[in-house]
Scaffold this active site. Structure first.
Site, mmCIF file in Angstrom:
data_model
loop_
_atom_site.group_PDB
_atom_site.id
_atom_site.type_symbol
_atom_site.label_atom_id
_atom_site.label_comp_id
_atom_site.label_asym_id
_atom_site.label_seq_id
_atom_site.Cartn_x
_atom_site.Cartn_y
_atom_site.Cartn_z
ATOM 1 C CG ASP A 81 -2.367 0.741 1.234
ATOM 2 O OD1 ASP A 81 -2.394 1.979 1.295
ATOM 3 O OD2 ASP A 81 -3.170 -0.125 1.004
ATOM 4 C CG HIS A 138 -4.948 4.177 0.686
ATOM 5 N ND1 HIS A 138 -4.619 2.394 1.038
ATOM 6 C CD2 HIS A 138 -6.786 4.043 0.445
ATOM 7 C CE1 HIS A 138 -5.729 2.426 0.493
ATOM 8 N NE2 HIS A 138 -7.073 2.711 -0.003
ATOM 9 C CB SER A 489 -9.110 0.050 0.468
ATOM 10 O OG SER A 489 -8.377 0.731 -0.595
#
Length: 706
Positions: A81, A138, A489
């Protein structure tokens, strides 16, 4: 092929400008590289896209749920990620012992980065990067959803306050930062991250990013290549389906050796109320931490230049489609305004709450409101997903208060209102699918159902990095350790935690067995729970796969559908694809539908009768002496005038005498679908009275326009 050799090849490719013109030197170099022994595919490195705490309680994974703490502490989740913030309370190593014995990795986190006994590994790959630290926000969020510690009193400025936790809080984390501070992720970095995660000894890989190239050939798909390599090494990859819904065939997560995850909601929603000057309260969505102290400000709706300035990109300042509304004997002419970039008149909106009316497919209307100096903004559109903005903001839907606001606006000379701070509320209709979640069918293998499952992905509170602005604007000086995000996600992170949870009870299970357990125990979704495509057509299993995640049930599925590397190779050979390996001589599959998959899907021609057989084999992992009986249920939404489906299974009884014993059966579906775009659903359920092993069946024709 050795991992380091593959990485060197990928780096060599990246150094070359990938301008693939016929007869160019690069084209010739591509051909030369392709001749090297062990090279699967040579293709240009492109960008991947990120697919951005009530949720675990909603799924049944409560504080008192049964766990195997010592085994859980040996599970390592690899997070591919944007990096992580090691100082977050969600990744504290208090109470943790040394890393598991099978850990082979290292902490190569770079500048200003320290690992610990919880966060045991870190790497980064971008050329201009110096650390595995998350600069985008994120990766830290997704990692904490899957395996973050239990942290009390977590909230986003008081919103959704409670205990933030991951699905397996005792598990270890290793981070592979393959995306930069802008969220850009290169294919070669992605593949290098996969190779390192595999070599480091992770047990589960979480991958919440992917291409937006629907139907991308697997030989050119880095997700397909990286996850196949992981599967070869006994590692399950969890992959988000994407955020390109609600159109059909919008998921780029198509390969069968990973688990693809769609997004649904929980029974907690974040709402943002709007109070009009007449006292009426409208309920919108948005994560708004600002407090206007109930101060009423002027509402601005009829703004814009006439004619629009050159800076106006779009037609929002021009009069759009005229809509007439009749209510209480009043008729109003409503003119749509969309807040396109550069279209607002600063003199008319400064210090006011501006109303933006449109579909907002390619831009954020709040950006324009901010540029023009608005004190707040209300967006009206089809989507109802909460977002964090740098000013008081809320979104309402056309069928959720829009008419009331119009009538008020045009019935008073000086309309005014205010936007309240967001609050949490109960959604008794959950779970339902979100519109943005990408849909099937599978553009590469039409007879493999995708996505596989759905899980919570709406308004998820999880860890964040305080040095990152929560709204994405540098001038936004708010700092927070926890933030609320939505996306597949987030749903993929829940399935990652669930997969790790199942593995703590069954450390020796294969990736396909864990995947099967998650799918066959999923809660069936109701036909009314948001499974509609952009044309208003029900898309059934192409929206939510096998159903909504049920982690606790998945620890005891009764039966599992298993598939090996050779099974996947045989499936690809039936598609005339041999780039992942030679066709196994001992396994022959007629088509992809014959793969031993937990779901059964087939595309048929409209107007023609069909009879399709699905061969399957199940392995007993429940009770040694057990007998399962089959039931097939046909969806009650079938229109007998246009859709005829009959289904049967042979044999209908499976008797087992020992664990790990295998039994085979064949499901036959027959009928006729008269129309393009038809989808008929059914389900096969094997039950021994204790376990209920459910496999969705989907038969469909060409779904028409994309």
């Amino acid at each position: 092929m050795a991992d380091q050799q593959l990485i060197r090849l990928l780096e060599a490719i990246r150094e070359v400008s990938m301008d693939f013109q016929p007869n160019s030197p690069v084209k010739r170099q591509q051909k030369s590289l392709a001749r090297i022994h062990g090279v699967v595919s040579v293709f240009p490195s492109k960008a991947l896209h990120l697919h951005t705490t009530r949720s675990w309680d909603f799924l049944g994974v409560t504080k008192n749920v049964k766990r195997n703490p010592s085994v859980e502490s040996d599970v390592i989740i690899g997070v591919i990620d944007t990096g992580i913030c090691p100082e977050s309370p969600s990744f504290s190593d208090e109470g943790f012992g040394p890393p598991p014995k099978n850990w082979k990795g290292e902490c190569a986190g770079g500048d200003n980065f320290t690992c610990n006994r919880k966060l045991i590994g870190a790497r980064f790959y971008a050329q201009d990067d110096s650390s595995a630290r998350d600069e985008y926000g994120h990766g830290v969020h997704t990692a904490s959803i899957a395996a973050g510690n239990r942290v009390p009193r977590a909230s986003f400025f008081g919103i959704a306050e409670g205990i933030a936790t991951g699905g397996v809080p005792s598990a270890r984390i290793s981070v592979y930062k393959v995306c930069d501070a802008r969220g850009g992720c290169q294919w070669d970095d992605f593949l290098a991250g996969f190779d390192d995660a595999i070599a480091d000894g992770v047990d589960i890989i979480m991958c919440s990013l992917g291409t937006e190239l629907y139907g991308l050939h697997w030989v050119e798909d880095p997700v397909a290549i990286g996850t196949f390599h992981a599967m070869e090494n006994g590692i399950l990859t969890v992959h988000s389906a994407g955020n390109s819904g609600p159109g059909i065939a919008t998921t780029a997560s198509t390969v069968p050796w990973l688990i693809s995850v769609a997004a649904s909601n929980t029974d907690r929603s974040i709402i943002d109320k709007i109070v009009l000057g007449n006292g009426k309260t409208l309920t919108g969505s948005g994560v708004n931490s600002f407090i206007l102290n109930e101060t009423k400000l002027p509402l601005s709706w009829d703004w814009g230049y006439q004619p629009p300035p050159k800076s106006c990109k779009g037609g929002s300042a021009r009069k759009g489609p005229i809509r007439k509304l009749t209510n209480l004997h009043h008729q109003y002419v409503i003119v749509r305004r969309e807040c396109n970039p550069g279209c607002l008149d600063k003199k008319k909106v400064k210090g006011k709450i501006v109303v933006c009316d449109g579909n907002f497919h390619n831009y954020n209307p709040f950006d324009e409101a901010l540029r023009a100096g608005a004190a707040g903004a209300i967006a009206v559109g089809k989507r109802n997903t909460s977002s964090i903005e740098p000013l008081p903001a809320s979104t309402i839907r056309y069928n959720g208060g829009y008419t009331e606001m119009q009538l008020y606006f045009y019935s008073t000379k000086n309309p005014e209102g205010t936007i309240l701070k967001s609050e949490a509320t109960i959604d008794s209709e959950a779970p339902s699918l979100t519109p943005f979640s990408s849909r099937g069918p599978n553009m590469v293998a039409p007879d493999i159902l995708k996505p596989d499952i759905t899980a919570p992905g709406i308004d998820i509170l999880a860890a964040f990095c305080p040095e990152i602005t929560p709204s994405g604007y540098d001038f936004d000086k708010r700092k927070t350790n926890y933030i609320i995000m939505s996306g597949t996600s987030m749903s993929g992170s829940h399935v990652t935690g669930a997969a790790a949870y199942v593995k703590t009870f069954h450390p020796d299970w294969s990736p396909s067995a864990i995947k099967s357990a998650l799918m066959t125990t999923a809660w069936p979704m109701k036909e009314t729970q948001g499974a509609f495509d952009v044309y208003g057509v029900r898309d059934h299993e192409f929206a939510y796969g096998a159903g909504n995640l049920n982690p606790v049930k998945a620890t005891d599925p009764g039966l599992v559908y298993e598939a090996t590397k050779d099974d996947y190779l045989a499936m690809m050979c039936s598609m005339n694809l041999t780039f992942f390996g030679k066709c196994p001589k001992h396994i022959k599959l007629g088509s992809p539908k014959d793969l031993n998959y937990p779901t059964m899907t087939v595309q048929v021609k409209s107007g023609k009768a069909f009879e399709i057989k699905f061969p399957r084999t199940v392995t007993n992992v429940g009770i040694s002496n057990s007998t399962y009986e089959a039931t097939i249920l046909i969806s009650n939404t079938t229109d007998p005038n246009y859709e005829v489906l009959k289904a049967s299974v042979e044999p209908r009884i499976l008797s087992f005498k020992s664990l790990d014993e295998k039994k085979s059966f064949v499901v036959t579906v027959a009928g006729k679908l008269k129309l393009l775009g038809s989808i008929v659903s059914a389900s096969l359920v094997w039950s021994d009275g204790t376990h209920h092993v459910r496999s969705p069946i989907a038969v469909y024709t060409d779904l028409g326009p994309k």
